[in-house]
Design a protein around this motif. Structure first.
Motif, PDB file in Angstrom:
ATOM      1  N   SER A   1       0.813  -1.202   0.000  1.00  0.00           N
ATOM      2  CA  SER A   1       0.000   0.000   0.000  1.00  0.00           C
ATOM      3  C   SER A   1       0.855   1.264   0.000  1.00  0.00           C
ATOM      4  O   SER A   1       1.903   1.324   0.653  1.00  0.00           O
TER       5      SER A   1
ATOM      6  N   GLY B   1      -2.120 -12.898  -8.157  1.00  0.00           N
ATOM      7  CA  GLY B   1      -2.503 -11.546  -8.547  1.00  0.00           C
ATOM      8  C   GLY B   1      -2.025 -11.287  -9.969  1.00  0.00           C
ATOM      9  O   GLY B   1      -0.871 -11.558 -10.303  1.00  0.00           O
TER      10      GLY B   1
ATOM     11  N   GLY C   1      -4.965  -7.271  -9.174  1.00  0.00           N
ATOM     12  CA  GLY C   1      -4.086  -6.800  -8.117  1.00  0.00           C
ATOM     13  C   GLY C   1      -2.685  -7.356  -8.232  1.00  0.00           C
ATOM     14  O   GLY C   1      -2.376  -8.158  -9.108  1.00  0.00           O
TER      15      GLY C   1
ATOM     16  N   PHE D   1      -2.897  -9.069  -3.582  1.00  0.00           N
ATOM     17  CA  PHE D   1      -4.216  -9.097  -4.220  1.00  0.00           C
ATOM     18  C   PHE D   1      -5.318  -9.487  -3.246  1.00  0.00           C
ATOM     19  O   PHE D   1      -6.462  -9.102  -3.423  1.00  0.00           O
TER      20      PHE D   1
ATOM     21  N   GLN E   1      -5.905  -8.352  -0.469  1.00  0.00           N
ATOM     22  CA  GLN E   1      -6.466  -7.148   0.149  1.00  0.00           C
ATOM     23  C   GLN E   1      -7.415  -6.432  -0.804  1.00  0.00           C
ATOM     24  O   GLN E   1      -8.437  -5.906  -0.380  1.00  0.00           O
ATOM     25  N   THR E   2      -7.075  -6.407  -2.083  1.00  0.00           N
ATOM     26  CA  THR E   2      -7.898  -5.679  -3.045  1.00  0.00           C
ATOM     27  C   THR E   2      -9.003  -6.545  -3.645  1.00  0.00           C
ATOM     28  O   THR E   2      -9.959  -6.022  -4.199  1.00  0.00           O
ATOM     29  N   SER E   3      -8.861  -7.858  -3.546  1.00  0.00           N
ATOM     30  CA  SER E   3      -9.853  -8.782  -4.114  1.00  0.00           C
ATOM     31  C   SER E   3     -10.380  -9.735  -3.050  1.00  0.00           C
ATOM     32  O   SER E   3     -10.691 -10.890  -3.333  1.00  0.00           O
ATOM     33  N   GLN E   4     -10.478  -9.245  -1.829  1.00  0.00           N
ATOM     34  CA  GLN E   4     -10.820 -10.105  -0.699  1.00  0.00           C
ATOM     35  C   GLN E   4     -12.122 -10.880  -0.916  1.00  0.00           C
ATOM     36  O   GLN E   4     -12.179 -12.085  -0.694  1.00  0.00           O
TER      37      GLN E   4
END
Length: 126
Positions: free
Chosen positions: A2, A46, A75, A79, A81-84
């Motif tokens: 991040s 990702g 991601g 990934f 975190q962004t595609s949980q």
């Protein structure tokens, strides 16, 4: 990683030891398999991961004689975190048949499942 972590020195310093350890393992670990797994393997990657590329993840198909399912998510390396939601949906879909009440029949249905856990030394505070 991040942008918030990268721009926050105190936060970045907390993540660096873990990241360094991950990179050391990735650079020095070499695994040889004498036996293939006889079970399904689900691999997640990702799409924009430059550290562990989708092709590197696809290579896990060689460790099983069972089915191999490759799942690519938007991601990078983090990934999850962004595609949980999508990752959780895929995991639940894969595990669904194993979690249903009718999945286990016979003696296996009444056996306790023991999942080994590792205890890690805690850092001393102060």
């Amino acid at each position: 990683m991040s942008d918030v972590v990268l721009r926050t020195p105190g936060l970045l310093s907390r993540f660096l030891p873990c990241i360094r350890a991950d990179l050391e393992v990735a650079e020095t670990c070499s695994l040889a398999y004498d036996t293939s797994l006889d079970c399904p393997v689900h691999a997640f990657a990702g799409a924009d991961d430059r550290l562990v590329t989708p092709d590197m993840v696809r290579a896990w198909s060689t460790v099983t004689t069972g089915t191999f399912d490759f799942h690519l998510f938007p991601g990078g390396h983090f990934f999850i975190q962004t595609s949980q939601r999508q990752v959780v949906d895929r995991v639940l879909t894969a595990l669904g048949p194993l979690l249903s009440p009718t999945a286990l029949v016979g003696p296996a249905a009444t056996q306790e499942v023991h999942i080994p856990t590792a205890e890690f030394p805690r850092r001393k505070s102060g």
